[in-house]
Design a protein around this motif. Structure first.
Motif, mmCIF file in Angstrom:
data_model
loop_
_atom_site.group_PDB
_atom_site.id
_atom_site.type_symbol
_atom_site.label_atom_id
_atom_site.label_comp_id
_atom_site.label_asym_id
_atom_site.label_seq_id
_atom_site.Cartn_x
_atom_site.Cartn_y
_atom_site.Cartn_z
ATOM 1 N N UNK A 177 0.824 -1.204 0.000
ATOM 2 C CA UNK A 177 0.000 0.000 0.000
ATOM 3 C C UNK A 177 0.860 1.256 0.000
ATOM 4 N N UNK A 178 2.005 1.180 0.657
ATOM 5 C CA UNK A 178 2.880 2.339 0.700
ATOM 6 C C UNK A 178 3.521 2.664 -0.634
ATOM 7 N N UNK A 179 3.755 1.634 -1.455
ATOM 8 C CA UNK A 179 4.433 1.850 -2.733
ATOM 9 C C UNK A 179 3.488 1.886 -3.932
ATOM 10 N N UNK A 180 2.295 1.260 -3.818
ATOM 11 C CA UNK A 180 1.376 1.182 -4.954
ATOM 12 C C UNK A 180 0.072 1.937 -4.743
ATOM 13 N N UNK A 181 -0.118 2.487 -3.543
ATOM 14 C CA UNK A 181 -1.394 3.135 -3.255
ATOM 15 C C UNK A 181 -1.737 4.248 -4.228
ATOM 16 N N UNK A 182 -0.720 5.045 -4.624
ATOM 17 C CA UNK A 182 -0.980 6.179 -5.511
ATOM 18 C C UNK A 182 -1.428 5.733 -6.892
ATOM 19 N N UNK A 183 -0.952 4.556 -7.329
ATOM 20 C CA UNK A 183 -1.286 4.067 -8.666
ATOM 21 C C UNK A 183 -2.406 3.034 -8.645
#
Length: 300
Positions: free
Chosen positions: A90-96
């Motif tokens: 979630x920290x690395x893919x949440x924005x996308x």
């Protein structure tokens, strides 16, 4: 109960965001006729999660004590691995996330009617299975099973209300900050679950050292005290852990917390760089517009 409430709230919000993105995108495409397939997949995901929770609750009673301890230890470690992966994902893919889900919907529509059912089941099922495993592991480690389950249910219901409010524009919620702080909190909860799982494997004689505590904090935190109960319920705290449990807890926290903070720092830098690039592009566009306007004024 607080730990399972936050687990249910966090996972419920993740699932709510996924469902909201999928439903909104189908509506935008003018394909509301496909919503039924999506809801079938979501229903299947919920049923699987409930089935796993029921199996974990009542299934082990037919097993021997050693088999129960081995199963409990292994599943606790699996739950920690899943929650850790979820936190970093979630920290690395949440924005996308929105872009990825829209691409998945496009691909599912092009394949077959069943592909959309599978997409709904997989997208929501991940959160459901993680919730079932982690709530069970937390309850098995010292929380009262009834209160642990109640906490998770209340967390999920709260997430449903918040997700509905966000979709209607009635609630403004800083999801980024929420996921950041709950992710850090869950790392310490997961460390306790890991230590509990190691203890189960020691009781089953899979790992040596059971019965020999590394230290004793019974005089400071009596097992029957209210604060001892709270610490045990939230963090699986044990006043007399074994050396293997201590090494597992410390090793997990020492490795995971710095990596998590590093991930947050990189994400913050990436956002700052993206904002600076966007501002620079806007400035260049504005300057170009002023130049064109000036040229038009000066042209006879």
């Amino acid at each position: 109960m607080l730990a399972t409430y936050l687990i249910g709230l966090r996972e419920g919000l993740e699932a709510g965001l996924v469902v909201g993105i999928l439903v909104a995108y189908l509506a935008k495409l003018g394909r509301r006729d496909l919503l039924g397939r999506l809801w079938i997949g979501i229903g299947l995901a919920i049923a699987v999660a409930l089935g796993i929770g029921a199996a974990l609750t009542w299934g082990p009673y037919a097993m021997t004590f050693q088999a129960q301890e081995i199963l409990g230890g292994v599943l606790s470690i699996v739950a920690v691995a899943m929650v850790t992966w979820m936190t970093f994902w979630m920290g690395t893919h949440g924005a996308a996330l929105s872009k990825e889900l829209r691409s998945s919907v496009d691909a599912a529509i092009d394949r077959s009617w069943f592909a959309l059912v599978v997409l709904g089941a997989v997208s929501v099922g991940r959160e459901g299975i993680e919730t079932a495993l982690f709530v069970w592991a937390n309850a098995a480690g010292g929380s009262d099973p009834l209160f642990a389950t109640l906490g998770a249910v209340l967390g999920i219901l709260t997430a449903v209300v918040i997700s509905w409010g966000i979709s209607r524009g009635l609630v403004r919620f800083n999801l980024g900050r929420f996921f950041t702080w709950t992710g850090l909190f869950l790392i310490f909860v997961a460390a306790g679950v890991l230590a509990y799982g190691i203890g189960d494997l020691q009781e089953a004689s899979v790992i040596p050292g059971w019965g020999t505590p590394a230290y004793s904090l019974v005089a400071i935190v009596p097992p029957g005290s209210w604060y001892g109960t709270v610490l045990a319920g939230i963090f699986n705290f044990s006043p007399e852990p074994t050396w293997a449990q201590v090494f597992a807890w410390v090793g997990y926290v020492v490795i995971t917390v710095p990596l998590y903070l590093l991930m947050l720092r990189r994400r913050s830098r990436a956002r700052a760089a993206a904002a600076a690039a966007k501002a620079a592009a806007a400035s260049v566009a504005a300057s170009a517009g002023r130049v064109v306007t000036q040229e038009r004024i000066e042209t006879p």
